[in-house]
Every structure is written in C-alpha cells, then in structure tokens.
Design a protein around this motif. Sequence first.
Motif, PDB file in Angstrom:
ATOM      1  N   ALA A  26       8.828  -2.150  -7.389  1.00  0.00           N
ATOM      2  CA  ALA A  26       7.429  -2.483  -7.691  1.00  0.00           C
ATOM      3  C   ALA A  26       7.389  -3.822  -8.435  1.00  0.00           C
ATOM      4  CB  ALA A  26       6.790  -1.368  -8.511  1.00  0.00           C
ATOM      5  N   PRO A  27       7.755  -4.908  -7.733  1.00  0.00           N
ATOM      6  CA  PRO A  27       7.921  -6.197  -8.421  1.00  0.00           C
ATOM      7  C   PRO A  27       6.651  -6.739  -9.068  1.00  0.00           C
ATOM      8  CG  PRO A  27       8.046  -6.464  -6.037  1.00  0.00           C
ATOM      9  CD  PRO A  27       8.026  -4.996  -6.306  1.00  0.00           C
ATOM     10  N   ASP A  28       5.487  -6.312  -8.615  1.00  0.00           N
ATOM     11  CA  ASP A  28       4.237  -6.803  -9.200  1.00  0.00           C
ATOM     12  C   ASP A  28       3.808  -6.015 -10.438  1.00  0.00           C
ATOM     13  OD1 ASP A  28       4.103  -8.715  -7.196  1.00  0.00           O
ATOM     14  OD2 ASP A  28       2.890  -7.430  -5.891  1.00  0.00           O
ATOM     15  N   GLN A  67       4.522   3.954 -14.354  1.00  0.00           N
ATOM     16  CA  GLN A  67       3.090   4.217 -14.513  1.00  0.00           C
ATOM     17  C   GLN A  67       2.394   4.425 -13.167  1.00  0.00           C
ATOM     18  OE1 GLN A  67       2.013   0.751 -16.850  1.00  0.00           O
ATOM     19  NE2 GLN A  67       2.504   1.813 -18.752  1.00  0.00           N
ATOM     20  N   GLY A  68       3.021   5.231 -12.292  1.00  0.00           N
ATOM     21  CA  GLY A  68       2.433   5.552 -11.003  1.00  0.00           C
ATOM     22  C   GLY A  68       2.782   4.598  -9.874  1.00  0.00           C
ATOM     23  N   HIS A  69       3.500   3.523 -10.155  1.00  0.00           N
ATOM     24  CA  HIS A  69       3.880   2.558  -9.113  1.00  0.00           C
ATOM     25  C   HIS A  69       5.127   2.997  -8.351  1.00  0.00           C
ATOM     26  CE1 HIS A  69       0.886  -0.516 -10.143  1.00  0.00           C
ATOM     27  NE2 HIS A  69       1.020  -0.033 -11.379  1.00  0.00           N
ATOM     28  N   VAL A  70       5.831   3.981  -8.871  1.00  0.00           N
ATOM     29  CA  VAL A  70       6.980   4.612  -8.211  1.00  0.00           C
ATOM     30  C   VAL A  70       6.856   6.111  -8.484  1.00  0.00           C
ATOM     31  CG1 VAL A  70       9.506   4.835  -8.145  1.00  0.00           C
ATOM     32  CG2 VAL A  70       8.473   2.587  -8.530  1.00  0.00           C
ATOM     33  N   ASP A 102       0.812  -1.218   0.000  1.00  0.00           N
ATOM     34  CA  ASP A 102       0.000   0.000   0.000  1.00  0.00           C
ATOM     35  C   ASP A 102       0.848   1.272   0.000  1.00  0.00           C
ATOM     36  OD1 ASP A 102       0.925  -0.390   2.568  1.00  0.00           O
ATOM     37  OD2 ASP A 102      -0.910   0.327   3.535  1.00  0.00           O
ATOM     38  N   HIS A 103       2.142   1.125  -0.135  1.00  0.00           N
ATOM     39  CA  HIS A 103       3.057   2.268  -0.148  1.00  0.00           C
ATOM     40  C   HIS A 103       3.637   2.429  -1.545  1.00  0.00           C
ATOM     41  CE1 HIS A 103       6.167   5.072   1.100  1.00  0.00           C
ATOM     42  NE2 HIS A 103       7.049   4.318   0.464  1.00  0.00           N
ATOM     43  N   THR A 104       3.562   3.634  -2.077  1.00  0.00           N
ATOM     44  CA  THR A 104       4.193   3.926  -3.365  1.00  0.00           C
ATOM     45  C   THR A 104       5.562   4.518  -3.077  1.00  0.00           C
ATOM     46  OG1 THR A 104       2.032   4.372  -4.360  1.00  0.00           O
ATOM     47  CG2 THR A 104       3.975   5.156  -5.548  1.00  0.00           C
ATOM     48  N   PRO A 105       6.635   3.806  -3.436  1.00  0.00           N
ATOM     49  CA  PRO A 105       7.981   4.311  -3.141  1.00  0.00           C
ATOM     50  C   PRO A 105       8.288   5.594  -3.910  1.00  0.00           C
ATOM     51  CG  PRO A 105       8.097   2.264  -4.411  1.00  0.00           C
ATOM     52  CD  PRO A 105       6.658   2.517  -4.126  1.00  0.00           C
ATOM     53  N   THR A 106       9.021   6.475  -3.239  1.00  0.00           N
ATOM     54  CA  THR A 106       9.476   7.727  -3.845  1.00  0.00           C
ATOM     55  C   THR A 106      10.987   7.676  -4.000  1.00  0.00           C
ATOM     56  OG1 THR A 106       7.667   8.976  -2.852  1.00  0.00           O
ATOM     57  CG2 THR A 106       9.583  10.236  -3.580  1.00  0.00           C
TER      58      THR A 106
END
Length: 146
Positions: free
Chosen positions: A134-136, A32-35, A4-8
């Motif tokens: 974001a491995p998934d 695409q927004g995952h990072v 539930d955390h989007t890495p920055t």
Amino acid sequence: MTSDHTPTVVFACRANGGRSVASRLLTEYYAQGHVIALSAGTTPGDHIHPEVAAVLEGLGLDTSRESPKLLTPETIAASDLTITMGCGENCPYVPGATYRDWPLDDPKGQDDATVRRIVADIDGRVRALIAELAPDHELPASLLGS
C-alpha cells in the motif's frame, strides 16, 4: 496490486499463538484497512502465548479476541500473499499462491527481552510489507518508538 484492490495477507506459523498473531495485529494497526491481515497455524494451539500477549498488550494492541485458527488451502488461495514463519513443509502448498518466508525465532516460552526483540523484528518487516503493498498509505509512527 491495483488501487481499487485491498491486498490480503495471511501470516502462517505452527501454533498461531505468537509470530503470526503479532504480525496480523501489527499489520491491522499500521495498515488501517489498506491491507487485510489474517493469521493461522498448521497445528493451532489452544490460546495465544501469554508472553506474546503481554508484549503486544504493552504496545496497546488488544489480544483479547485472539484465538488460534487452522491454516487451510482455501485461506491461502483467497489471499494475495502468504507469509510463513516456521511452519516449513507442514504449510499447505497451493499452486499459484505467492509465498514468502520470514525466518523468525519462536517466542513461545521466551523471556520478555527475547519476545520484545522478536516483536521488534516483526514490526520492521510488517512496516516494510505495508509500504510495498500500500505505497500510497502513510504509515503511523512505529509503536516501538523507532
């Protein structure tokens, strides 16, 4: 990183006109927004390097809204990871922050083939970084066709 955390990630170089901008734009495209990707420089210039903008635009990435920004300790502290690229000891140190260094040539003033080689190097590093953070997330095909 939790799901539930989007890495920055903040990409930091000296002028924030080449390597860090390319890294940020490539990360935004592939993640695409995952990072969340930021970029900044220790001594930001007035604009992004035109030779870098030309290569990135040739890949379909919009550089028109890019302007160099100052790297601050607050930016680093608010990020999960800071990737440094040539800012060396001028990069602010923030206790507890996670840093990685990407030894990349500076594209400023280089010929088109050299800039393309540097961007290709960044492309591979960015794709590996996104796969780690974001491995998934299924990465889009490389803009470089490889």
